[in-house]
Structures are given as C-alpha cells and as structure tokens.
Design an enzyme around this catalytic site. Structure first.
Site, PDB file in Angstrom:
ATOM      1  N   HIS A 220      17.812   8.160 -32.000  1.00 59.67           N
ATOM      2  CA  HIS A 220      18.697   8.162 -33.176  1.00 59.67           C
ATOM      3  C   HIS A 220      18.272   9.211 -34.200  1.00 59.67           C
ATOM      4  O   HIS A 220      17.080   9.463 -34.374  1.00 59.67           O
ATOM      5  CB  HIS A 220      18.689   6.798 -33.883  1.00 59.67           C
ATOM      6  CG  HIS A 220      19.348   5.708 -33.104  1.00 59.67           C
ATOM      7  ND1 HIS A 220      20.711   5.481 -33.150  1.00 59.67           N
ATOM      8  CD2 HIS A 220      18.845   4.784 -32.255  1.00 59.67           C
ATOM      9  CE1 HIS A 220      21.016   4.455 -32.370  1.00 59.67           C
ATOM     10  NE2 HIS A 220      19.898   4.014 -31.805  1.00 59.67           N
TER      11      HIS A 220
ATOM     12  N   HIS B 207      20.569  -2.325 -25.168  1.00 61.85           N
ATOM     13  CA  HIS B 207      21.630  -2.245 -26.193  1.00 61.85           C
ATOM     14  C   HIS B 207      22.757  -1.311 -25.738  1.00 61.85           C
ATOM     15  O   HIS B 207      22.515  -0.299 -25.082  1.00 61.85           O
ATOM     16  CB  HIS B 207      21.046  -1.758 -27.523  1.00 61.85           C
ATOM     17  CG  HIS B 207      20.211  -2.804 -28.199  1.00 61.85           C
ATOM     18  ND1 HIS B 207      19.226  -2.506 -29.118  1.00 61.85           N
ATOM     19  CD2 HIS B 207      20.205  -4.161 -28.071  1.00 61.85           C
ATOM     20  CE1 HIS B 207      18.663  -3.635 -29.539  1.00 61.85           C
ATOM     21  NE2 HIS B 207      19.237  -4.653 -28.915  1.00 61.85           N
TER      22      HIS B 207
ATOM     23  N   HIS C  79      16.359   0.557 -22.997  1.00 63.65           N
ATOM     24  CA  HIS C  79      16.597  -0.866 -23.281  1.00 63.65           C
ATOM     25  C   HIS C  79      18.078  -1.176 -23.163  1.00 63.65           C
ATOM     26  O   HIS C  79      18.884  -0.286 -22.929  1.00 63.65           O
ATOM     27  CB  HIS C  79      16.013  -1.280 -24.636  1.00 63.65           C
ATOM     28  CG  HIS C  79      16.661  -0.635 -25.831  1.00 63.65           C
ATOM     29  ND1 HIS C  79      16.581   0.716 -26.095  1.00 63.65           N
ATOM     30  CD2 HIS C  79      17.405  -1.160 -26.841  1.00 63.65           C
ATOM     31  CE1 HIS C  79      17.229   0.989 -27.220  1.00 63.65           C
ATOM     32  NE2 HIS C  79      17.747  -0.122 -27.690  1.00 63.65           N
TER      33      HIS C  79
ATOM     34  N   HIS D 265      11.247  -3.672 -30.328  1.00 68.44           N
ATOM     35  CA  HIS D 265      12.684  -3.552 -30.649  1.00 68.44           C
ATOM     36  C   HIS D 265      13.466  -4.528 -29.763  1.00 68.44           C
ATOM     37  O   HIS D 265      14.307  -5.287 -30.244  1.00 68.44           O
ATOM     38  CB  HIS D 265      13.120  -2.113 -30.413  1.00 68.44           C
ATOM     39  CG  HIS D 265      14.566  -1.850 -30.676  1.00 68.44           C
ATOM     40  ND1 HIS D 265      15.131  -1.889 -31.935  1.00 68.44           N
ATOM     41  CD2 HIS D 265      15.584  -1.532 -29.834  1.00 68.44           C
ATOM     42  CE1 HIS D 265      16.425  -1.619 -31.850  1.00 68.44           C
ATOM     43  NE2 HIS D 265      16.727  -1.399 -30.583  1.00 68.44           N
TER      44      HIS D 265
ATOM     45  N   ASP E  25      14.354   3.441 -28.896  1.00 71.43           N
ATOM     46  CA  ASP E  25      14.307   2.892 -30.251  1.00 71.43           C
ATOM     47  C   ASP E  25      12.935   2.296 -30.577  1.00 71.43           C
ATOM     48  O   ASP E  25      12.834   1.325 -31.330  1.00 71.43           O
ATOM     49  CB  ASP E  25      15.393   1.817 -30.430  1.00 71.43           C
ATOM     50  CG  ASP E  25      16.797   2.399 -30.437  1.00 71.43           C
ATOM     51  OD1 ASP E  25      16.947   3.633 -30.373  1.00 71.43           O
ATOM     52  OD2 ASP E  25      17.758   1.603 -30.499  1.00 71.43           O
TER      53      ASP E  25
ATOM     54  N   ASP F 203      24.582   0.844 -27.159  1.00 67.53           N
ATOM     55  CA  ASP F 203      24.575   2.259 -27.554  1.00 67.53           C
ATOM     56  C   ASP F 203      23.541   3.058 -26.751  1.00 67.53           C
ATOM     57  O   ASP F 203      23.268   4.223 -27.047  1.00 67.53           O
ATOM     58  CB  ASP F 203      24.336   2.427 -29.064  1.00 67.53           C
ATOM     59  CG  ASP F 203      22.986   1.924 -29.526  1.00 67.53           C
ATOM     60  OD1 ASP F 203      22.561   0.843 -29.079  1.00 67.53           O
ATOM     61  OD2 ASP F 203      22.338   2.616 -30.343  1.00 67.53           O
ATOM     62  N   HIS F 204      22.958   2.406 -25.707  1.00 62.22           N
ATOM     63  CA  HIS F 204      22.027   3.085 -24.799  1.00 62.22           C
ATOM     64  C   HIS F 204      22.454   2.949 -23.339  1.00 62.22           C
ATOM     65  O   HIS F 204      21.914   3.623 -22.471  1.00 62.22           O
ATOM     66  CB  HIS F 204      20.603   2.539 -24.991  1.00 62.22           C
ATOM     67  CG  HIS F 204      20.093   2.755 -26.384  1.00 62.22           C
ATOM     68  ND1 HIS F 204      19.148   3.707 -26.699  1.00 62.22           N
ATOM     69  CD2 HIS F 204      20.438   2.173 -27.562  1.00 62.22           C
ATOM     70  CE1 HIS F 204      18.925   3.698 -28.007  1.00 62.22           C
ATOM     71  NE2 HIS F 204      19.696   2.765 -28.554  1.00 62.22           N
TER      72      HIS F 204
HETATM   73 FE    FE Z   1      19.868   2.253 -30.557  1.00 58.33          FE
HETATM   74 ZN    ZN Z   2      18.516  -0.417 -29.767  1.00 48.54          ZN
END
Ligand code: FE
Ligand code: ZN
Length: 258
Positions: free
Chosen positions: A173, A60, A58, A116, A135, A62-63
């Site tokens: 995570h 975001h 996805h 998410h 996530d 942090d990905h």
């Molecule tokens: Fe994440």
């Molecule tokens: Zn995420």
C-alpha cells in the site's frame, strides 16, 4: 549467476500496489497480491510475459481479488500459506515458514509474519535482495492488527529486521504520507525521519510512488522498527520499557491517530 529480475509496480484501487516479478532467463513470472485481474493481464500482454505464479501474502480481497480470473486465463499456480486454504481463492500450493520456492533459478524464501492476519506470509528473494511484505511492514508504518496480537506482529517485524539492510522493501500500500505524519508525532527529533517526511510530501505532490524503500531507511525512520530507540521511548513516556511493550503502545497510538 542468474540475470536480474525485473519488478513492475502497478498502482490499483485507492492505494494498493500489485507487483509483477519477471525472470528474463527462464521466462518465469510471478504476480504478488493481484487485487484485480485486468491491470495484471494488460501488463502481461504489454510485455509479452506469461504468468507462472500468483504469490498471495494474505487472504484480504484487496490482495486476492484477481486470483480466480488470472488462474482461469493463464493457468498459473496460486501460492499462499497452507494454513489459509479456506480463505485463499484457488490455492494450489500451500507453503509455510522456512519453505523455499524457485522463480527460474532465483530462490524465494517464505517467512511467516502473523499479526495483520494470522497466516500472513512474506516472500524474500535472498539473492536479489527483494522483500514482498504485503501488509506486514509499510514505509514508516506497519499493518493493523486484525487477527494477531501485538506480540506476534512485533516478532514478525524482528524477523524482517534481521535481513540485510540493503533489502528492497516492496509493501502492498501507498500509506507513506499518513505514516510519516504519525512517525513525526512519536519521533519528532529524528533528522532522518524529518528529511524522509519532506521527501514523501514532494513525491506525493507529483503523484509519484514512495515505494519501494530499503530496510536501512526503514530502520532509521520507521517507528515500528525503532521501539528500542531511547529518544522515541522518551517521547512517548516509556523510557527503558521492554521493546514489545513500547511496540504495543505505538500500535495503539497509531490506531487512535487522526
Ligand atoms: Fe491490504
Ligand atoms: Zn490486508
């Protein structure tokens, strides 16, 4: 028969995991959700691997934070949902639910798992029993609902539930210890959960990863996959209610849990 894939787990940022998947037979290598480029580059150099693909679950940051740098340095191709073109940096190949890719000779099935985010996808290796679920599903937890509805997330998790129980669950995570505390609050009499929560404390006490797990373990201990369990339903006062209603309430309880 193709040889076993190698999976490398890189802990980055506060609690993210980046995964490198390498097929020794073909030399093909994919990285799942590179939050950062440098730790991926270091791992590639250390192993003498060349990056073939980035698999994003996805959008975001942090990905996807390492997408453009890795593409620039390695010439890899970036795979993500075709519906998220505008939000995935450097997207080359848009995929959708039901598509199959190949890593060497290893099939990779794309499953859409909205919840998410609206265009979240997961990467399933049916011959290798591996699931990279970003996530969507966590160890004893599930992703927060930033864009999708509780019903969408519930339906996404139903798809994952139907995979073989031995499927290895690689989530993005290390949230396991906090998830275990919430799980115990809604499913306190579950002996498998009690045992797993203790094991989680032991592992995290030594700074060891609790990920990957397997689907069988999640089915026994993850409250977000146990919305049909009578004891769990009773403990939150929703005995006999529709599963999606129980799931929705669990997600709300988790959002409010400290
Ligand atoms: Fe994440
Ligand atoms: Zn995420």
């Amino acid at each position: 028969m193709s040889a076993m894939l190698k999976v490398l787990q890189l802990p980055v940022l506060d609690d993210n995991y980046i995964y490198l998947i390498h097929d020794p037979a073909s030399g093909a290598t994919a990285v799942v959700d590179p939050a950062l480029a440098d730790p991926v580059q270091d791992a590639l150099n250390r192993h003498g691997w060349q990056l073939t693909y980035i698999f994003n679950t996805h959008h975001h940051s942090d990905h996807t934070g390492g997408n453009l740098t890795l593409k620039q340095r390695t010439g890899c191709k970036i795979i993500a949902s075709r519906d998220d073109k505008a939000r995935i940096p450097g997207l080359d190949t848009g995929v959708q639910d039901g598509d199959t890719l190949l890593l060497g000779e290893h099939p990779v099935e794309i499953m859409a798992t909205p919840g998410h985010t609206l265009h979240h996808i997961v990467y399933y290796f049916p011959h290798d029993n591996l699931l990279f679920c970003g996530d969507t599903l966590f160890a004893m937890g599930c992703g927060r609902l930033f864009e999708g509805s509780a019903r969408q997330m519930w339906e996404s998790l139903q798809k994952i539930k139907r995979l073989p129980p031995q499927t290895q669950i690689y989530c993005a995570h290390e949230y396991t210890q906090a998830n275990a505390r919430f799980a115990l609050s809604v499913d306190p009499l579950n002996p498998a959960l009690q045992q797993r929560a203790e094991e989680t404390v032991r592992l995290r006490g030594k700074h060891l990863p609790t990920v990957p797990s397997d689907l069988q373990t999640e089915l026994a201990t993850n409250p977000f996959l146990r919305e049909s369990d009578p004891a769990l339903q009773a403990s939150i006062g929703l005995s006999g209610k529709p599963q999606v209603e129980v799931f929705t309430h669990l997600r709300q309880l988790k959002d409010a849990f400290v």
